[in-house]
Design a protein around this motif. Structure first.
Motif, mmCIF file in Angstrom:
data_model
loop_
_atom_site.group_PDB
_atom_site.id
_atom_site.type_symbol
_atom_site.label_atom_id
_atom_site.label_comp_id
_atom_site.label_asym_id
_atom_site.label_seq_id
_atom_site.Cartn_x
_atom_site.Cartn_y
_atom_site.Cartn_z
ATOM 1 N N PHE A 151 -12.394 -22.806 -62.144
ATOM 2 C CA PHE A 151 -12.987 -23.948 -61.456
ATOM 3 C C PHE A 151 -13.852 -24.730 -62.439
ATOM 4 C CE2 PHE A 151 -16.474 -25.941 -59.139
ATOM 5 C CZ PHE A 151 -15.803 -26.649 -58.157
ATOM 6 N N PHE A 152 -14.658 -24.016 -63.210
ATOM 7 C CA PHE A 152 -15.564 -24.663 -64.157
ATOM 8 C C PHE A 152 -14.791 -25.347 -65.281
ATOM 9 C CE2 PHE A 152 -18.169 -21.152 -62.339
ATOM 10 C CZ PHE A 152 -18.959 -21.962 -61.548
ATOM 11 N N THR A 153 -13.694 -24.756 -65.704
ATOM 12 C CA THR A 153 -12.825 -25.385 -66.702
ATOM 13 C C THR A 153 -12.252 -26.682 -66.147
ATOM 14 O OG1 THR A 153 -12.277 -23.249 -67.649
ATOM 15 C CG2 THR A 153 -10.778 -25.062 -68.140
ATOM 16 N N GLY A 154 -11.859 -26.649 -64.866
ATOM 17 C CA GLY A 154 -11.338 -27.846 -64.209
ATOM 18 C C GLY A 154 -12.352 -28.972 -64.177
ATOM 19 N N LEU A 155 -13.618 -28.642 -63.997
ATOM 20 C CA LEU A 155 -14.669 -29.669 -64.002
ATOM 21 C C LEU A 155 -14.730 -30.350 -65.363
ATOM 22 C CD1 LEU A 155 -17.573 -27.839 -62.107
ATOM 23 C CD2 LEU A 155 -15.871 -29.426 -61.172
ATOM 24 N N ALA A 156 -14.659 -29.561 -66.413
ATOM 25 C CA ALA A 156 -14.683 -30.131 -67.771
ATOM 26 C C ALA A 156 -13.447 -30.998 -67.999
ATOM 27 C CB ALA A 156 -14.763 -29.021 -68.803
ATOM 28 N N ASP A 157 -12.294 -30.554 -67.487
ATOM 29 C CA ASP A 157 -11.064 -31.335 -67.630
ATOM 30 C C ASP A 157 -11.162 -32.692 -66.947
ATOM 31 O OD1 ASP A 157 -9.989 -29.245 -69.055
ATOM 32 O OD2 ASP A 157 -8.747 -28.492 -67.396
ATOM 33 N N LEU A 158 -11.972 -32.771 -65.895
ATOM 34 C CA LEU A 158 -12.181 -34.041 -65.195
ATOM 35 C C LEU A 158 -13.245 -34.903 -65.876
ATOM 36 C CD1 LEU A 158 -12.093 -32.841 -61.479
ATOM 37 C CD2 LEU A 158 -10.437 -34.324 -62.610
ATOM 38 N N GLY A 159 -13.829 -34.406 -66.964
ATOM 39 C CA GLY A 159 -14.845 -35.161 -67.677
ATOM 40 C C GLY A 159 -16.224 -35.056 -67.060
ATOM 41 N N LEU A 160 -16.425 -34.076 -66.192
ATOM 42 C CA LEU A 160 -17.740 -33.891 -65.576
ATOM 43 C C LEU A 160 -18.625 -33.064 -66.498
ATOM 44 C CD1 LEU A 160 -16.705 -33.180 -61.896
ATOM 45 C CD2 LEU A 160 -18.076 -35.103 -62.704
ATOM 46 N N ASP A 161 -19.764 -33.601 -66.838
ATOM 47 C CA ASP A 161 -20.729 -32.917 -67.690
ATOM 48 C C ASP A 161 -21.846 -32.411 -66.784
ATOM 49 O OD1 ASP A 161 -22.145 -31.945 -69.843
ATOM 50 O OD2 ASP A 161 -23.006 -33.900 -70.359
ATOM 51 N N THR B 196 -24.594 -29.385 -65.362
ATOM 52 C CA THR B 196 -25.354 -28.196 -65.726
ATOM 53 C C THR B 196 -24.708 -27.016 -65.007
ATOM 54 O OG1 THR B 196 -26.890 -28.307 -63.860
ATOM 55 C CG2 THR B 196 -27.485 -29.566 -65.868
ATOM 56 N N ALA B 197 -25.052 -25.816 -65.435
ATOM 57 C CA ALA B 197 -24.508 -24.621 -64.778
ATOM 58 C C ALA B 197 -24.906 -24.598 -63.302
ATOM 59 C CB ALA B 197 -25.004 -23.366 -65.485
ATOM 60 N N GLN B 198 -26.143 -24.984 -62.999
ATOM 61 C CA GLN B 198 -26.589 -24.983 -61.608
ATOM 62 C C GLN B 198 -25.831 -26.020 -60.785
ATOM 63 O OE1 GLN B 198 -30.852 -25.227 -61.375
ATOM 64 N NE2 GLN B 198 -31.141 -23.256 -62.377
ATOM 65 N N GLU B 199 -25.616 -27.195 -61.345
ATOM 66 C CA GLU B 199 -24.855 -28.222 -60.624
ATOM 67 C C GLU B 199 -23.421 -27.757 -60.366
ATOM 68 O OE1 GLU B 199 -27.237 -32.072 -62.512
ATOM 69 O OE2 GLU B 199 -25.346 -31.404 -63.393
ATOM 70 N N ALA B 200 -22.818 -27.123 -61.365
ATOM 71 C CA ALA B 200 -21.445 -26.642 -61.210
ATOM 72 C C ALA B 200 -21.364 -25.570 -60.129
ATOM 73 C CB ALA B 200 -20.922 -26.110 -62.539
ATOM 74 N N ALA C 127 -26.899 -21.808 -56.931
ATOM 75 C CA ALA C 127 -27.409 -22.410 -58.166
ATOM 76 C C ALA C 127 -28.109 -21.389 -59.053
ATOM 77 C CB ALA C 127 -28.374 -23.552 -57.839
ATOM 78 N N MET C 128 -28.821 -20.467 -58.455
ATOM 79 C CA MET C 128 -29.623 -19.520 -59.222
ATOM 80 C C MET C 128 -28.801 -18.372 -59.784
ATOM 81 S SD MET C 128 -32.647 -20.765 -59.370
ATOM 82 C CE MET C 128 -31.885 -22.367 -59.443
ATOM 83 N N GLY C 129 -27.613 -18.166 -59.253
ATOM 84 C CA GLY C 129 -26.752 -17.119 -59.795
ATOM 85 C C GLY C 129 -27.451 -15.780 -59.822
ATOM 86 N N SER C 130 -27.535 -15.168 -61.001
ATOM 87 C CA SER C 130 -28.096 -13.821 -61.122
ATOM 88 C C SER C 130 -29.587 -13.817 -61.466
ATOM 89 C CB SER C 130 -27.318 -13.034 -62.172
ATOM 90 O OG SER C 130 -27.432 -13.662 -63.422
ATOM 91 N N ALA D 296 -28.623 -34.705 -55.839
ATOM 92 C CA ALA D 296 -28.692 -36.124 -56.216
ATOM 93 C C ALA D 296 -28.049 -36.339 -57.589
ATOM 94 C CB ALA D 296 -30.147 -36.600 -56.223
ATOM 95 N N ASN D 297 -28.355 -35.464 -58.541
ATOM 96 C CA ASN D 297 -27.737 -35.561 -59.874
ATOM 97 C C ASN D 297 -26.227 -35.376 -59.779
ATOM 98 O OD1 ASN D 297 -30.238 -35.887 -61.067
ATOM 99 N ND2 ASN D 297 -30.432 -33.732 -61.628
ATOM 100 N N LEU D 298 -25.818 -34.432 -58.986
ATOM 101 C CA LEU D 298 -24.394 -34.148 -58.812
ATOM 102 C C LEU D 298 -23.668 -35.343 -58.206
ATOM 103 C CD1 LEU D 298 -22.227 -32.006 -59.081
ATOM 104 C CD2 LEU D 298 -23.014 -31.017 -56.938
ATOM 105 N N ARG D 299 -24.257 -35.953 -57.192
ATOM 106 C CA ARG D 299 -23.662 -37.152 -56.583
ATOM 107 C C ARG D 299 -23.483 -38.260 -57.616
ATOM 108 N NH1 ARG D 299 -27.632 -37.270 -51.449
ATOM 109 N NH2 ARG D 299 -26.250 -36.387 -49.858
#
Length: 139
Positions: free
Chosen positions: A36-46, A48-52, A75-78, A95-98
């Protein structure tokens, strides 16, 4: 988020959805789907880990409300719970994600529902650059 808060989150779901919701949370914490995270990069989305992780949590529940507490947990993961900010910190991250989604002109909307949470909507068939595991539709 404490175990009691997670339990309350699960119990707040409709009775028929509780098991699926709990399993989705468990799956997210154990395997955050790197594809999923690789797909975000493929779409040109930069992002943060929390946003992803927030976007992933919203996408997994596409079309349904996701509480701010659930998004904070995602967002906080581990990170230790004692190090988490208050749930309202999600507001800034969403808001940043939007803004980042809009900048890439992606057909995705994240709506806020006062005191209830957030809901991601997207056209049928839109995916963040990856196939869904086992052909499952979003929950």
């Amino acid at each position: 988020m404490s175990a009691a808060a997670l339990r309350a989150e699960i119990l707040a779901q409709p009775a028929g959805d509780r098991l699926s919701y709990a399993l989705d949370l468990l799956e997210f914490y154990l395997d955050p789907v790197p594809a999923f995270f690789t797909g975000l990069a493929d779409l040109g989305l930069d992002l943060t880990a929390q946003e992803a992780r927030i976007l992933y949590a919203l996408d997994r529940r596409r079309g349904r409300l996701v509480s701010a507490d659930s998004l904070l947990a995602a967002a906080m993961g581990s990170r230790p719970i004692d190090d988490w900010p208050e749930a309202r910190a999600v507001i800034a991250r969403v808001a940043n994600l939007r803004a980042k989604l809009a900048a890439r002109s992606l057909p995705v909307t994240i709506d806020a529902w006062l005191d209830l949470g957030y809901r991601l909507t997207a056209p049928q068939g839109f995916a963040f650059g990856v196939e869904r595991p086992f052909g499952r539709a979003p929950l």
